[in-house]
Design an enzyme around this catalytic site. Structure first.
Site, PDB file in Angstrom:
ATOM      1  N   LYS A 125       0.991  -1.332   0.275  1.00 44.71           N
ATOM      2  CA  LYS A 125       0.125   0.189   0.051  1.00 44.71           C
ATOM      3  C   LYS A 125       0.946   1.229  -0.011  1.00 44.71           C
ATOM      4  O   LYS A 125       2.010   1.279   0.423  1.00 44.71           O
ATOM      5  CB  LYS A 125      -0.832  -0.275   1.197  1.00 44.71           C
ATOM      6  CG  LYS A 125      -1.875   1.041   1.139  1.00 44.71           C
ATOM      7  CD  LYS A 125      -2.680   0.768   2.705  1.00 44.71           C
ATOM      8  CE  LYS A 125      -3.862   2.029   2.809  1.00 44.71           C
ATOM      9  NZ  LYS A 125      -4.685   1.746   4.046  1.00 44.71           N
ATOM     10  N   SER A 205      -9.369   1.748   3.093  1.00 42.08           N
ATOM     11  CA  SER A 205      -8.376   2.395   2.274  1.00 42.08           C
ATOM     12  C   SER A 205      -7.548   1.619   1.764  1.00 42.08           C
ATOM     13  O   SER A 205      -6.750   2.091   0.610  1.00 42.08           O
ATOM     14  CB  SER A 205      -7.883   3.686   3.191  1.00 42.08           C
ATOM     15  OG  SER A 205      -7.137   2.931   4.295  1.00 42.08           O
ATOM     16  N   SER A 229      -9.994  -0.721   7.135  1.00 39.12           N
ATOM     17  CA  SER A 229      -9.503  -0.343   6.036  1.00 39.12           C
ATOM     18  C   SER A 229      -8.511  -1.547   5.621  1.00 39.12           C
ATOM     19  O   SER A 229      -8.393  -1.469   4.273  1.00 39.12           O
ATOM     20  CB  SER A 229      -8.422   0.945   6.371  1.00 39.12           C
ATOM     21  OG  SER A 229      -9.129   1.819   6.309  1.00 39.12           O
TER      22      SER A 229
END
Length: 531
Positions: A125, A205, A229
């Site tokens: 990420k 996210s 997330s």
């Protein structure tokens, strides 16, 4: 014991019992229009189905010399080139990926492989610091020079021989900027799409990490979570996502929201790969969470396991019907499933957001001081005001503005609220498990994915992730099934540092439900087919 030996031993202790249960045997591959099993690009490499292969299976082939890390890495890079334009999950690939793979191949030839992640391609990420690639948290404010050093978890992956394949898109600032954000959108990467139905949202996210794993663009990916997330994107993209116990994985070098709740964790297409990845991410800190599981926790089956089902009918009739079918399947395998409602949820919802505002101001200021660009939250707010590209999906930065004026973390009112949050969140899980003699609490991870709409923003009131996120307890999402064409996950929660037991139970649940199927990249579906 040397760190490397410890990491290898830990992986063996975790993976061996999981493999006794295995992963779902013949996983379904949904037929694409025209009858082709894959709608976008080939997922087969030298007889290996990338959609379903596990890390232990890959390592066995590398040990025999029938597969190399270089071949595996090239296959994933080709899939990123051919498949990712449809979903926008990958921001960039590492220019050193093939060099990393070649080094792994040399170690394998010499019999000096560093452990189960040696040669395995991993996506990160884009809020995880890398010294050789930009780390932006999706924001143009950080799009300049890379950080000076790797995040601690990246150092552990490199030391284990993993191939850092590249960086995944994410919801900008981990969805902690605007009051009505659109998950999967960032000014740096644009919009990530759900690979099952392309006009649907991937949740956030860790949107790009989940979508990339679902589309078989990497073997595993790293996500991060403050509240939901990791697990929500995992559920909505039909993959496995583990939010570890707080502190198992170092957050040093990860763009923060709150040190009281933030953690990185693995996302994978099966529980085995998630467990192996966690054993490396945690290193010595994973010992308490990932020590040898007791014999009673080994996932040879579900017989005798007690699972509390938190139904959450607010997520829709389609999800509720899926939970009914899920409970029936678990009962048929010998599990005892009882319905529960963890207490204190309204109070947790009332207290969590104000606490996160204070913690974000403290933690983002400390992080920005280590980077080129805005040096604090006030500078970041001004950057967004003066850069129109930051406003191309949604203009608001209400959360930034509220955090700027939130009470400091030295404030007695804040401290009392955070103490109450910790107490009630832990009691919500501990008391429920004790009252019913449970091995875990289960709940739907997510509703069917909503349509992506910048003007409207997300439609994501999803309460199941909050108790474990606030308590710092582990939670694991495994595929439960589909509502129409859209995946829904089953979220499993357990007590403090019960990561190993949760992974063991998750492997047994995964095997019983056998709910995974490959995405078809449909352009849209009618509302009637999504429940």
């Amino acid at each position: 014991m040397k760190k490397r030996s410890f990491a290898v031993l830990t992986a063996v202790l975790v993976a061996a019992p999981l493999l006794t249960a295995g992963v779902p045997g013949q996983r379904a591959v949904a037929a694409a229009p025209g009858g082709a099993p894959h709608a976008a690009g080939s997922a087969v490499l030298r007889g290996v189905d990338l959609d379903t292969v596990t890390i232990p299976e890959l390592q066995a082939r590398m040990a025999r010399g029938t597969l190399t890390s270089s071949e595996l890495t090239r296959a994933y890079l080709r899939r990123i080139e051919t498949v990712d334009p449809r979903i926008g999950a990958v921001l960039r690939t590492s220019p050193t990926a093939l060099g990393q793979a070649a080094a792994s191949d040399a170690r394998h030839r010499l019999g000096k492989a560093r452990g189960p992640l040696d040669g395995i391609p991993v996506l990160l990420k884009d809020n995880v610091d890398t010294r050789d690639m930009p780390t932006t948290a999706g924001s143009l404010a950080l799009a300049g020079s890379p950080p000076e050093r790797d995040a601690e978890l990246v150092g552990k992956l490199r030391a284990a021989g993993a191939v850092i394949l590249g960086k995944a898109n994410m919801s900008e600032w981990a969805n902690f900027r605007g009051a009505k954000p659109t998950s999967g959108w960032s000014a740096v990467g644009g919009q990530t799409r759900n690979p099952y139905v392309l006009d649907r949202n991937p949740c956030g996210s860790s949107s790009g990490s989940a979508a990339a794993v679902a589309a078989s663009l990497a073997q595993v990916a790293i996500g991060t979570e403050t509240d939901g997330s990791i697990v929500c994107p995992a559920g909505m993209n039909g993959v496995v996502g583990l939010k570890p116990s707080l502190g198992v994985v170092s957050q040093a070098g990860v763009v923060p929201i709150s040190a009281e709740q933030d953690t990185a964790g693995p996302m994978a297409r099966n529980v085995v790969d998630a467990a192996i990845t966690l054993s490396v991410l945690g290193g010595r800190d994973a010992a308490g969470a990932l020590g040898r599981p007791e014999a009673g926790a080994l996932p040879g089956g579900l017989r005798g396991k007690r699972i509390g089902l938190w139904r959450l009918p607010s997520l829709g009739a389609g999800v509720d019907a899926l939970m009914t079918r899920t409970a029936a399947r678990l009962r048929a395998a010998g599990a005892q499933v009882v319905e529960v409602t963890p207490p204190y949820q309204a109070r947790l919802a009332e207290l969590e957001f104000p606490a996160l505002l204070s913690e974000f101001h403290r933690d983002i200021d400390a992080y920005l001081a280590t980077r080129n660009g805005p040096r604090d939250l006030a500078g970041l707010i001004e950057f967004n005001r003066t850069h129109p590209a930051e406003q191309s999906c949604f203009a608001g930065q209400e959360l930034f503005e509220q955090a700027l004026v939130a009470p400091p973390t030295t404030d007695p009112g804040y401290r009392a609220a955070r103490a109450e949050l910790k107490d009630l969140s832990r009691r919500s899980i501990d008391e429920t498990m004790a009252a019913h003699g449970l091995d875990a609490i289960a709940a739907p991870t997510n509703p069917p994915a909503w349509t992506t709409d910048c003007a409207r923003g997300d439609n994501d009131v999803i309460p199941s992730s909050t108790p474990a996120a606030v308590a710092g307890y582990p939670s694991l999402s495994v595929p439960a099934g589909f509502v129409g064409e859209l995946p829904v996950g089953l979220l499993l929660m357990a007590g403090e540092r019960q990561d190993a037991a949760l992974l063991s139970l998750g492997a047994a649940v995964e095997r019983r439900l056998d709910a995974w199927r490959a995405p078809r990249y449909l352009p849209t579906v009618t509302p009637a087919t999504t429940g």
